[in-house]
Design a protein around this motif. Structure first.
Motif, PDB file in Angstrom:
ATOM      1  N   SER A 287       0.812  -1.217   0.000  1.00  0.00           N
ATOM      2  CA  SER A 287       0.000   0.000   0.000  1.00  0.00           C
ATOM      3  C   SER A 287       0.847   1.270   0.000  1.00  0.00           C
ATOM      4  N   ASP A 288       2.145   1.124   0.104  1.00  0.00           N
ATOM      5  CA  ASP A 288       3.034   2.292   0.094  1.00  0.00           C
ATOM      6  C   ASP A 288       4.128   2.095  -0.949  1.00  0.00           C
ATOM      7  N   ALA A 289       4.476   3.172  -1.624  1.00  0.00           N
ATOM      8  CA  ALA A 289       5.546   3.110  -2.619  1.00  0.00           C
ATOM      9  C   ALA A 289       6.098   4.508  -2.835  1.00  0.00           C
ATOM     10  N   GLU A 290       7.126   4.604  -3.673  1.00  0.00           N
ATOM     11  CA  GLU A 290       7.706   5.879  -4.057  1.00  0.00           C
ATOM     12  C   GLU A 290       7.864   5.893  -5.568  1.00  0.00           C
ATOM     13  N   VAL A 291       7.698   7.060  -6.157  1.00  0.00           N
ATOM     14  CA  VAL A 291       7.728   7.196  -7.614  1.00  0.00           C
ATOM     15  C   VAL A 291       8.696   8.314  -7.997  1.00  0.00           C
ATOM     16  N   ALA A 292       9.451   8.086  -9.066  1.00  0.00           N
ATOM     17  CA  ALA A 292      10.331   9.113  -9.622  1.00  0.00           C
ATOM     18  C   ALA A 292      10.385   8.906 -11.136  1.00  0.00           C
ATOM     19  N   GLU A 293      10.938   9.872 -11.848  1.00  0.00           N
ATOM     20  CA  GLU A 293      11.055   9.721 -13.294  1.00  0.00           C
ATOM     21  C   GLU A 293      12.376  10.281 -13.783  1.00  0.00           C
ATOM     22  N   VAL A 294      12.769   9.794 -14.965  1.00  0.00           N
ATOM     23  CA  VAL A 294      14.016  10.217 -15.576  1.00  0.00           C
ATOM     24  C   VAL A 294      13.858  10.111 -17.090  1.00  0.00           C
ATOM     25  N   VAL A 295      14.543  10.965 -17.812  1.00  0.00           N
ATOM     26  CA  VAL A 295      14.550  10.869 -19.272  1.00  0.00           C
ATOM     27  C   VAL A 295      15.376   9.645 -19.667  1.00  0.00           C
ATOM     28  N   PHE A 296      14.848   8.868 -20.642  1.00  0.00           N
ATOM     29  CA  PHE A 296      15.506   7.609 -20.986  1.00  0.00           C
ATOM     30  C   PHE A 296      15.423   7.390 -22.492  1.00  0.00           C
ATOM     31  N   THR A 297      16.514   6.901 -23.062  1.00  0.00           N
ATOM     32  CA  THR A 297      16.541   6.542 -24.486  1.00  0.00           C
ATOM     33  C   THR A 297      16.595   5.024 -24.600  1.00  0.00           C
ATOM     34  N   ALA A 298      15.583   4.464 -25.256  1.00  0.00           N
ATOM     35  CA  ALA A 298      15.465   3.009 -25.381  1.00  0.00           C
ATOM     36  C   ALA A 298      15.929   2.536 -26.753  1.00  0.00           C
ATOM     37  N   PHE A 299      16.207   1.254 -26.813  1.00  0.00           N
ATOM     38  CA  PHE A 299      16.568   0.559 -28.063  1.00  0.00           C
ATOM     39  C   PHE A 299      17.849   1.125 -28.677  1.00  0.00           C
ATOM     40  N   THR A 300      18.818   1.437 -27.827  1.00  0.00           N
ATOM     41  CA  THR A 300      20.079   2.008 -28.315  1.00  0.00           C
ATOM     42  C   THR A 300      20.919   0.981 -29.069  1.00  0.00           C
ATOM     43  N   GLY A 301      20.554  -0.272 -29.023  1.00  0.00           N
ATOM     44  CA  GLY A 301      21.266  -1.277 -29.807  1.00  0.00           C
ATOM     45  C   GLY A 301      20.855  -1.286 -31.260  1.00  0.00           C
ATOM     46  N   ARG A 302      19.819  -0.520 -31.614  1.00  0.00           N
ATOM     47  CA  ARG A 302      19.355  -0.437 -32.997  1.00  0.00           C
ATOM     48  C   ARG A 302      19.982   0.770 -33.689  1.00  0.00           C
ATOM     49  N   ARG A 303      19.616   0.976 -34.952  1.00  0.00           N
ATOM     50  CA  ARG A 303      20.115   2.148 -35.672  1.00  0.00           C
ATOM     51  C   ARG A 303      19.699   3.435 -34.967  1.00  0.00           C
ATOM     52  N   ARG A 304      20.524   4.472 -35.129  1.00  0.00           N
ATOM     53  CA  ARG A 304      20.290   5.701 -34.379  1.00  0.00           C
ATOM     54  C   ARG A 304      18.892   6.276 -34.622  1.00  0.00           C
ATOM     55  N   ARG A 305      18.403   6.201 -35.835  1.00  0.00           N
ATOM     56  CA  ARG A 305      17.086   6.790 -36.115  1.00  0.00           C
ATOM     57  C   ARG A 305      15.948   5.998 -35.478  1.00  0.00           C
ATOM     58  N   GLU A 306      16.270   4.816 -34.956  1.00  0.00           N
ATOM     59  CA  GLU A 306      15.253   4.001 -34.292  1.00  0.00           C
ATOM     60  C   GLU A 306      15.337   4.112 -32.772  1.00  0.00           C
ATOM     61  N   HIS A 307      16.257   4.941 -32.270  1.00  0.00           N
ATOM     62  CA  HIS A 307      16.285   5.187 -30.836  1.00  0.00           C
ATOM     63  C   HIS A 307      15.044   5.986 -30.434  1.00  0.00           C
ATOM     64  N   VAL A 308      14.491   5.674 -29.273  1.00  0.00           N
ATOM     65  CA  VAL A 308      13.280   6.349 -28.801  1.00  0.00           C
ATOM     66  C   VAL A 308      13.568   6.963 -27.437  1.00  0.00           C
ATOM     67  N   THR A 309      13.419   8.277 -27.348  1.00  0.00           N
ATOM     68  CA  THR A 309      13.635   8.987 -26.086  1.00  0.00           C
ATOM     69  C   THR A 309      12.291   9.414 -25.515  1.00  0.00           C
ATOM     70  N   ALA A 310      12.055   9.029 -24.269  1.00  0.00           N
ATOM     71  CA  ALA A 310      10.799   9.363 -23.596  1.00  0.00           C
ATOM     72  C   ALA A 310      11.036   9.327 -22.092  1.00  0.00           C
ATOM     73  N   ARG A 311       9.964   9.262 -21.334  1.00  0.00           N
ATOM     74  CA  ARG A 311      10.055   9.272 -19.880  1.00  0.00           C
ATOM     75  C   ARG A 311      10.129   7.842 -19.344  1.00  0.00           C
ATOM     76  N   LEU A 312      10.945   7.642 -18.331  1.00  0.00           N
ATOM     77  CA  LEU A 312      10.961   6.381 -17.597  1.00  0.00           C
ATOM     78  C   LEU A 312      10.441   6.686 -16.192  1.00  0.00           C
ATOM     79  N   ILE A 313       9.212   6.259 -15.937  1.00  0.00           N
ATOM     80  CA  ILE A 313       8.594   6.479 -14.628  1.00  0.00           C
ATOM     81  C   ILE A 313       8.798   5.214 -13.804  1.00  0.00           C
ATOM     82  N   VAL A 314       9.432   5.377 -12.658  1.00  0.00           N
ATOM     83  CA  VAL A 314       9.848   4.227 -11.851  1.00  0.00           C
ATOM     84  C   VAL A 314       9.110   4.246 -10.514  1.00  0.00           C
ATOM     85  N   ARG A 315       8.536   3.112 -10.179  1.00  0.00           N
ATOM     86  CA  ARG A 315       7.919   2.932  -8.858  1.00  0.00           C
ATOM     87  C   ARG A 315       8.761   1.938  -8.071  1.00  0.00           C
TER      88      ARG A 315
END
Length: 466
Positions: A287-315
């Motif tokens: 019933s209790d937790a903590e939440v934070a977020e950070v900017v994150f780039t996913a799929f960096t193992g793929r070609r550069r134009r296929e990298h996706v930068t968005a929010r990483l919301i962590v609980r």
């Protein structure tokens, strides 16, 4: 409560030809007809050969049986009792329906998928099935394994659950104020990977959502939600190409783990859930937790134009029993369990995290299907079972439409509850002056909703179907 007569004074006779046990089928099948289901089936299905004549009548019989509670081919006999022949035409025997299903191929199943999608769009136009969809709609995707037995089921196998069966992939639509409906389905081999074919199904579901009126308002949002099995470039790319936003659980890969460790300790915000959540890993209520977020780039193992930068919301949730630190992790991973969500949603952090947790609504749909027509996959033929799954989706959407027409609490009730209160209602069929009269029980507890359903489905004008 007790019997009004002595046991010896009670007898049973099955001799009344004018009784029906599921009068709620009348307004539901009327609504389906008024939304053009028969026309869609007649023009959309190209079945040919022995056993395929009158395909539209057979499909509607299957759907009607599922709405009434049938979960196997044999159960379709519930459409052939008492006065059902006076209320409905073209009712088919179970053996006829089973033979018909076995004539399906994959191409015919895809044709039936198209019919289901177009019918959903028409239901959404004719009823308040997706209120507020022009502003915000959620598209949830998940799969489930339907257990099978014996050796005759084509495609049966053991997948990630270890259970022998067939894998059903679903995409459902919902809004903040409505119960979910099924936008797309796909039956797959039991041993398949969860993400296999998911991008194509998601593209179909997003197209269906647009036809159902989603995203037509200014600043509208269509949000795709999924668990970590669908954390991959194909799913994210499908969302972006369709103009939808995404909220997908991120697997704790090395890059995700590094991003979590970079979060400053002062960035965490404490939250308390209104209702405790059961944690399978910890085997306790959380019933209790903590939440934070950070900017994150996913799929960096793929070609550069296929990298996706968005929010990483962590609980993060504190462990009751801290464990040994795994290689490559910090002490924080021994003290806390982390759950990361990769999203490009524009909502505030805590709102976005809560919205993602509501993805569990698709589990409700899966449970309702398994408590109804998906209790069994009745045929040894894979294509026949695929067609059965599509019919189950259509029956679910029609039942949901009946609930919203009945109004009140019926709009969000489970399909099993709707069957009990609205559909499986007994009635006596009578005729007077060339009109059919259905006599229902006096003091039926749910009379207002059923009366409203009959009035709106049979007599109220419907918007023109697209």
């Amino acid at each position: 409560m007790r019997l009004s007569h002595a046991r010896s004074a009670i007898s049973v006779r099955f001799d009344d030809p004018n009784l029906v046990s599921c009068v709620g089928l009348v307004p539901i099948m009327a609504l389906a007809a008024r939304c053009g289901l028969t026309t869609l089936l007649t023009s959309g299905l190209t079945l040919a050969g022995a056993g395929t004549a009158n395909a539209a009548a057979k499909i509607t019989a299957l759907i009607g049986g599922m709405v009434a509670g049938a979960d196997s081919i044999t159960d379709m006999d519930l459409l052939r009792h008492g006065g059902m022949g006076r209320v409905f035409d073209d009712v088919r025997a179970p053996s006829t329906l089973g033979t018909f299903l076995r004539r399906f191929t994959f191409g015919h199943v895809r044709q039936l998928d198209s019919v289901a999608a177009r019918l959903l769009a028409r239901l959404a136009a004719a009823t308040p099935l997706l209120p507020g969809a022009e502003q915000i709609v959620f598209v949830d995707i998940d799969d489930t394994v339907r257990q099978t037995y014996g050796y005759a089921k084509q495609g049966a196998g053991r997948g990630y659950t270890g259970v022998k069966g067939l894998n059903a992939l679903l995409a459902v639509l919902s809004t903040p104020t409505c119960a979910p409906v099924i936008a797309a389905t796909r039956l797959r081999k039991g041993s398949t990977n969860s993400a296999r074919g998911a991008a194509k199904l998601l593209a179909d579901a997003l197209a269906t959502a647009r036809r159902a009126g989603a995203g037509t308002a200014r600043h509208a949002m269509t949000l795709v939600r999924a668990d970590s099995a669908y954390y991959g470039y194909d799913i994210i790319n499908t969302c972006r190409r369709a103009g939808a936003r995404f909220s997908v659980t991120a697997r704790l890969t090395k890059t995700v783990t590094r991003a979590i460790t970079r979060i400053d300790e002062t960035a965490w915000t404490a939250i308390r859930y209104p209702n405790a959540i059961w944690d399978d890993d910890e085997q306790r209520w959380v019933s209790d937790a903590e939440v934070a977020e950070v900017v994150f780039t996913a799929f960096t193992g793929r070609r550069r134009r296929e990298h996706v930068t968005a929010r990483l919301i962590v609980r993060r949730v504190r462990r009751l029993n801290p464990r040994t630190v795994a290689a490559g992790q910090t002490e924080a991973f021994a003290v806390y369990r982390y759950h990361a969500v990769f999203t490009d949603s524009g909502e505030p952090m805590l709102t976005a995290e809560a919205t993602h947790r509501d993805h569990a609504i698709i589990e409700q749909v899966i449970a309702e299907l398994k408590n109804g027509p998906l209790a069994h996959l009745p045929s040894g033929s894979f294509a026949a079972n695929s067609a059965w799954l599509v019919c189950a989706a259509i029956s679910h959407n029609l039942t949901r439409a009946a609930g919203v027409l009945a109004g009140g609490r019926h709009a969000r009730e489970r399909t099993a509850t709707l069957r009990t209160r609205l559909i499986a209602t007994p009635a006596r069929v009578a005729h007077s002056a060339h009109r059919q009269v259905l006599h229902l029980p006096r003091d039926w507890p749910w009379e207002p909703g059923l009366d409203e359903l009959f009035r709106r489905a049979l007599h109220d004008p419907l918007p023109a179907a697209s």
